[in-house]
Write a protein that holds these residues in place. Structure first.
Motif, PDB file in Angstrom:
ATOM      1  N   PRO A  18       0.832  -1.210   0.000  1.00  0.00           N
ATOM      2  CA  PRO A  18       0.000   0.000   0.000  1.00  0.00           C
ATOM      3  C   PRO A  18       0.861   1.253   0.000  1.00  0.00           C
ATOM      4  O   PRO A  18       2.071   1.189   0.269  1.00  0.00           O
ATOM      5  CB  PRO A  18      -0.790  -0.129   1.304  1.00  0.00           C
ATOM      6  N   PRO A  19       0.283   2.428  -0.250  1.00  0.00           N
ATOM      7  CA  PRO A  19       1.031   3.681  -0.102  1.00  0.00           C
ATOM      8  C   PRO A  19       1.550   3.818   1.327  1.00  0.00           C
ATOM      9  O   PRO A  19       0.974   3.242   2.263  1.00  0.00           O
ATOM     10  CB  PRO A  19      -0.013   4.751  -0.421  1.00  0.00           C
ATOM     11  N   ALA A  20       2.614   4.587   1.498  1.00  0.00           N
ATOM     12  CA  ALA A  20       3.265   4.703   2.807  1.00  0.00           C
ATOM     13  C   ALA A  20       2.305   5.116   3.924  1.00  0.00           C
ATOM     14  O   ALA A  20       2.339   4.516   5.011  1.00  0.00           O
ATOM     15  CB  ALA A  20       4.453   5.657   2.723  1.00  0.00           C
ATOM     16  N   PRO A  21       1.434   6.138   3.737  1.00  0.00           N
ATOM     17  CA  PRO A  21       0.531   6.496   4.835  1.00  0.00           C
ATOM     18  C   PRO A  21      -0.381   5.348   5.254  1.00  0.00           C
ATOM     19  O   PRO A  21      -0.604   5.123   6.447  1.00  0.00           O
ATOM     20  CB  PRO A  21      -0.273   7.669   4.270  1.00  0.00           C
ATOM     21  N   LEU A  22      -0.904   4.611   4.285  1.00  0.00           N
ATOM     22  CA  LEU A  22      -1.775   3.478   4.606  1.00  0.00           C
ATOM     23  C   LEU A  22      -0.977   2.366   5.271  1.00  0.00           C
ATOM     24  O   LEU A  22      -1.460   1.708   6.209  1.00  0.00           O
ATOM     25  CB  LEU A  22      -2.453   2.963   3.337  1.00  0.00           C
ATOM     26  N   PHE A  23       0.243   2.139   4.800  1.00  0.00           N
ATOM     27  CA  PHE A  23       1.112   1.144   5.417  1.00  0.00           C
ATOM     28  C   PHE A  23       1.357   1.484   6.888  1.00  0.00           C
ATOM     29  O   PHE A  23       1.239   0.626   7.777  1.00  0.00           O
ATOM     30  CB  PHE A  23       2.438   1.079   4.655  1.00  0.00           C
ATOM     31  N   LEU A  24       1.665   2.731   7.179  1.00  0.00           N
ATOM     32  CA  LEU A  24       1.925   3.148   8.564  1.00  0.00           C
ATOM     33  C   LEU A  24       0.665   3.037   9.423  1.00  0.00           C
ATOM     34  O   LEU A  24       0.723   2.618  10.585  1.00  0.00           O
ATOM     35  CB  LEU A  24       2.448   4.584   8.597  1.00  0.00           C
ATOM     36  N   ALA A  25      -0.477   3.410   8.863  1.00  0.00           N
ATOM     37  CA  ALA A  25      -1.720   3.385   9.629  1.00  0.00           C
ATOM     38  C   ALA A  25      -2.210   1.966   9.900  1.00  0.00           C
ATOM     39  O   ALA A  25      -2.940   1.730  10.868  1.00  0.00           O
ATOM     40  CB  ALA A  25      -2.799   4.173   8.889  1.00  0.00           C
ATOM     41  N   SER A  26      -1.806   1.008   9.065  1.00  0.00           N
ATOM     42  CA  SER A  26      -2.308  -0.361   9.200  1.00  0.00           C
ATOM     43  C   SER A  26      -1.324  -1.300   9.883  1.00  0.00           C
ATOM     44  O   SER A  26      -1.616  -2.484  10.060  1.00  0.00           O
ATOM     45  CB  SER A  26      -2.666  -0.923   7.817  1.00  0.00           C
ATOM     46  N   THR A  27      -0.167  -0.782  10.272  1.00  0.00           N
ATOM     47  CA  THR A  27       0.853  -1.587  10.940  1.00  0.00           C
ATOM     48  C   THR A  27       0.916  -1.180  12.413  1.00  0.00           C
ATOM     49  O   THR A  27       0.510  -0.077  12.775  1.00  0.00           O
ATOM     50  CB  THR A  27       2.229  -1.371  10.265  1.00  0.00           C
ATOM     51  N   ASN A  28       1.420  -2.062  13.262  1.00  0.00           N
ATOM     52  CA  ASN A  28       1.550  -1.733  14.682  1.00  0.00           C
ATOM     53  C   ASN A  28       2.263  -0.395  14.851  1.00  0.00           C
ATOM     54  O   ASN A  28       3.214  -0.106  14.125  1.00  0.00           O
ATOM     55  CB  ASN A  28       2.318  -2.826  15.418  1.00  0.00           C
ATOM     56  N   PRO A  29       1.829   0.431  15.818  1.00  0.00           N
ATOM     57  CA  PRO A  29       2.445   1.759  15.984  1.00  0.00           C
ATOM     58  C   PRO A  29       3.895   1.666  16.435  1.00  0.00           C
ATOM     59  O   PRO A  29       4.305   0.727  17.127  1.00  0.00           O
ATOM     60  CB  PRO A  29       1.570   2.420  17.049  1.00  0.00           C
ATOM     61  N   GLY A  30       4.667   2.657  16.020  1.00  0.00           N
ATOM     62  CA  GLY A  30       6.068   2.707  16.415  1.00  0.00           C
ATOM     63  C   GLY A  30       6.738   3.964  15.903  1.00  0.00           C
ATOM     64  O   GLY A  30       6.109   4.835  15.301  1.00  0.00           O
ATOM     65  N   ALA A  31       8.027   4.055  16.145  1.00  0.00           N
ATOM     66  CA  ALA A  31       8.822   5.183  15.655  1.00  0.00           C
ATOM     67  C   ALA A  31       9.161   4.953  14.183  1.00  0.00           C
ATOM     68  O   ALA A  31       9.420   3.824  13.766  1.00  0.00           O
ATOM     69  CB  ALA A  31      10.095   5.319  16.474  1.00  0.00           C
ATOM     70  N   TYR A  32       9.169   6.034  13.422  1.00  0.00           N
ATOM     71  CA  TYR A  32       9.498   5.881  12.003  1.00  0.00           C
ATOM     72  C   TYR A  32      10.219   7.118  11.495  1.00  0.00           C
ATOM     73  O   TYR A  32      10.260   8.168  12.159  1.00  0.00           O
ATOM     74  CB  TYR A  32       8.247   5.605  11.173  1.00  0.00           C
ATOM     75  N   THR A  33      10.775   6.993  10.329  1.00  0.00           N
ATOM     76  CA  THR A  33      11.373   8.138   9.646  1.00  0.00           C
ATOM     77  C   THR A  33      11.214   7.918   8.153  1.00  0.00           C
ATOM     78  O   THR A  33      11.178   6.774   7.680  1.00  0.00           O
ATOM     79  CB  THR A  33      12.852   8.326  10.017  1.00  0.00           C
ATOM     80  N   THR A  34      11.069   9.016   7.418  1.00  0.00           N
ATOM     81  CA  THR A  34      10.942   8.951   5.963  1.00  0.00           C
ATOM     82  C   THR A  34      12.001   9.828   5.325  1.00  0.00           C
ATOM     83  O   THR A  34      12.192  10.985   5.720  1.00  0.00           O
ATOM     84  CB  THR A  34       9.542   9.407   5.501  1.00  0.00           C
ATOM     85  N   CYS A  35      12.691   9.279   4.354  1.00  0.00           N
ATOM     86  CA  CYS A  35      13.707  10.038   3.622  1.00  0.00           C
ATOM     87  C   CYS A  35      13.588   9.674   2.151  1.00  0.00           C
ATOM     88  O   CYS A  35      12.707   8.902   1.758  1.00  0.00           O
ATOM     89  CB  CYS A  35      15.103   9.737   4.163  1.00  0.00           C
ATOM     90  N   ARG A  36      14.456  10.239   1.339  1.00  0.00           N
ATOM     91  CA  ARG A  36      14.405   9.908  -0.084  1.00  0.00           C
ATOM     92  C   ARG A  36      15.787   9.922  -0.691  1.00  0.00           C
ATOM     93  O   ARG A  36      16.751  10.409  -0.101  1.00  0.00           O
ATOM     94  CB  ARG A  36      13.492  10.858  -0.838  1.00  0.00           C
ATOM     95  N   THR A  37      15.844   9.387  -1.887  1.00  0.00           N
ATOM     96  CA  THR A  37      17.103   9.386  -2.616  1.00  0.00           C
ATOM     97  C   THR A  37      17.267  10.700  -3.376  1.00  0.00           C
ATOM     98  O   THR A  37      16.331  11.485  -3.532  1.00  0.00           O
ATOM     99  CB  THR A  37      17.180   8.223  -3.610  1.00  0.00           C
ATOM    100  N   GLY A  38      18.463  10.935  -3.871  1.00  0.00           N
ATOM    101  CA  GLY A  38      18.770  12.077  -4.719  1.00  0.00           C
ATOM    102  C   GLY A  38      19.693  11.640  -5.833  1.00  0.00           C
ATOM    103  O   GLY A  38      20.246  10.531  -5.808  1.00  0.00           O
ATOM    104  N   GLY A  39      19.879  12.525  -6.812  1.00  0.00           N
ATOM    105  CA  GLY A  39      20.803  12.202  -7.898  1.00  0.00           C
ATOM    106  C   GLY A  39      20.381  11.009  -8.710  1.00  0.00           C
ATOM    107  O   GLY A  39      21.187  10.110  -8.992  1.00  0.00           O
ATOM    108  N   GLU A  40      19.087  10.976  -9.093  1.00  0.00           N
ATOM    109  CA  GLU A  40      18.560   9.853  -9.876  1.00  0.00           C
ATOM    110  C   GLU A  40      18.775   8.520  -9.164  1.00  0.00           C
ATOM    111  O   GLU A  40      19.205   7.527  -9.758  1.00  0.00           O
ATOM    112  CB  GLU A  40      19.211   9.827 -11.273  1.00  0.00           C
ATOM    113  N   GLY A  41      18.466   8.497  -7.891  1.00  0.00           N
ATOM    114  CA  GLY A  41      18.544   7.253  -7.135  1.00  0.00           C
ATOM    115  C   GLY A  41      19.944   6.810  -6.783  1.00  0.00           C
ATOM    116  O   GLY A  41      20.169   5.639  -6.471  1.00  0.00           O
TER     117      GLY A  41
END
Length: 344
Positions: A18-41
């Motif tokens: 699922p999309p990340a928000p749905l994945f987070l909402a449907s999984t047991n609660p916990g600490a998380y962080t979101t980041c991304r790649t740069g420079g074409e991955g």
């Protein structure tokens, strides 16, 4: 990439998640962080900062909600020591598959979630580590943000807690059409942050230094004299975002005056520019902010249609925001971890 990859404890679990928000909402609660790649991955931007923030969030949650993480790190070790190998193995399982399907112009969005095992069935593995990887197109946020002030600040704000993904859904009914981010305020005047971003204004300083003041020449030597950047302090109850901290560091390095004080709508006539920051958007300028005409009545309505709104227009991409935006991208790339370093 076509699908969304989910890895659990180093094992590939799903290639069409699922999309990340749905994945987070449907999984047991916990600490998380979101980041991304740069420079074409080619690298994960600010990866080390994200790992340290994840460990900090775990420490805060373990203290505030002990049952979430009944098993603490061994004496003499830290949360970072405990989770880093688990995160590493999950990245190694998911990143190669994600890169296979990456298209030109796409980056990868990487969300790491650490949940505690509340049972005693797996004492040898007290944490569940998930890594969710999906495609992200930076050009999709090239324009200005449209904001609206809709609700109060979050609980346990100093930790990036996945429960907030569920909680913030209650604010969605107040989102006017075309609004791309919701702002949080406890009193309708002082703005704390966005629901998934930190918030900054660039404004005229209310009082300038007098030529007889000791610091006058130091201040006027800067091209930014007369302006200051404002953002709410962590002590007001907001998330210490990774990009927020980077903006603060860049302002210090560049001599751009910055004051950690909640931007107040009562002084909006002094505002020149505004921007929001997040690990996906990095820095995005703000075009407009919709403000409820009556804050006291906002939460007694059924939705945005019943609220009378005032529209606050801003300059758009101004000189200060543009400078910070450029430097944040440069710094984020310079602090990026090449995949060859991560997947060694």
């Amino acid at each position: 990439m076509a699908g969304r990859i989910v890895v659990q404890n180093g094992m590939l679990k799903n290639i069409d998640g699922p999309p990340a928000p749905l994945f987070l909402a449907s999984t047991n609660p916990g600490a998380y962080t979101t980041c991304r790649t740069g420079g074409e991955g080619s690298c994960i931007m600010l990866w080390e900062r994200h790992l340290l923030r994840l460990a900090q969030s775990l420490s805060i949650l373990a203290e505030a909600i002990p049952h979430l993480y009944p098993v603490k790190p061994r004496p003499g070790s830290t949360w970072d020591d405990a989770i880093r190998p688990l995160v590493q193995s999950s990245l190694e399982a998911g990143i190669p598959k994600a890169l296979e399907g990456r298209k030109d112009g796409e980056e990868l969005s990487i969300t790491t979630l650490v949940c505690g095992d509340s049972t005693s069935s797996k004492p040898h593995k007290p944490y569940d580590v998930y890594v969710h990887i999906s495609s992200y197109i930076p050009s999709s946020i090239s324009g200005g943000a449209q904001l609206a002030i809709v609700g109060p600040g979050r609980e346990i704000a100093s930790s990036k807690f996945s429960e907030w993904v569920r909680t913030r859904q209650s604010l969605e009914k107040f989102r006017p059409p075309l609004v791309t981010e919701l702002l949080l305020s406890n009193d309708g005047d002082r703005i704390l942050e966005g629901s998934i971003t930190n918030f900054f204004v660039v404004c005229y300083q209310e009082t300038r230094l007098h030529p007889d003041d000791d610091d006058f020449h130091l201040s006027t030597s800067s091209k930014w004299f007369g302006y200051e950047v404002q953002t709410a302090p962590i002590t007001d109850g907001l998330l210490p975002g990774v990009i927020r901290q980077l903006v603060i560091e860049i302002c210090a390095d560049e001599g751009i005056p910055l004051r950690e004080v909640a931007p107040s709508l009562s002084t909006h006539k002094l505002w020149k520019e505004a921007f929001i920051s997040s690990s996906l958007r990095l820095v995005q300028h703000v075009d407009s902010i919709q403000v409820p005409s009556s804050w006291d009545q906002t939460f007694y309505t059924e939705g945005w249609e019943e609220i009378s709104w005032k529209n606050l227009r801003l300059e758009g991409l101004g000189a200060v925001t543009e400078k910070i935006q450029k430097l944040v991208l440069e710094r984020a790339m310079s602090e990026g971890y090449q995949f060859m370093d991560i997947l060694r």
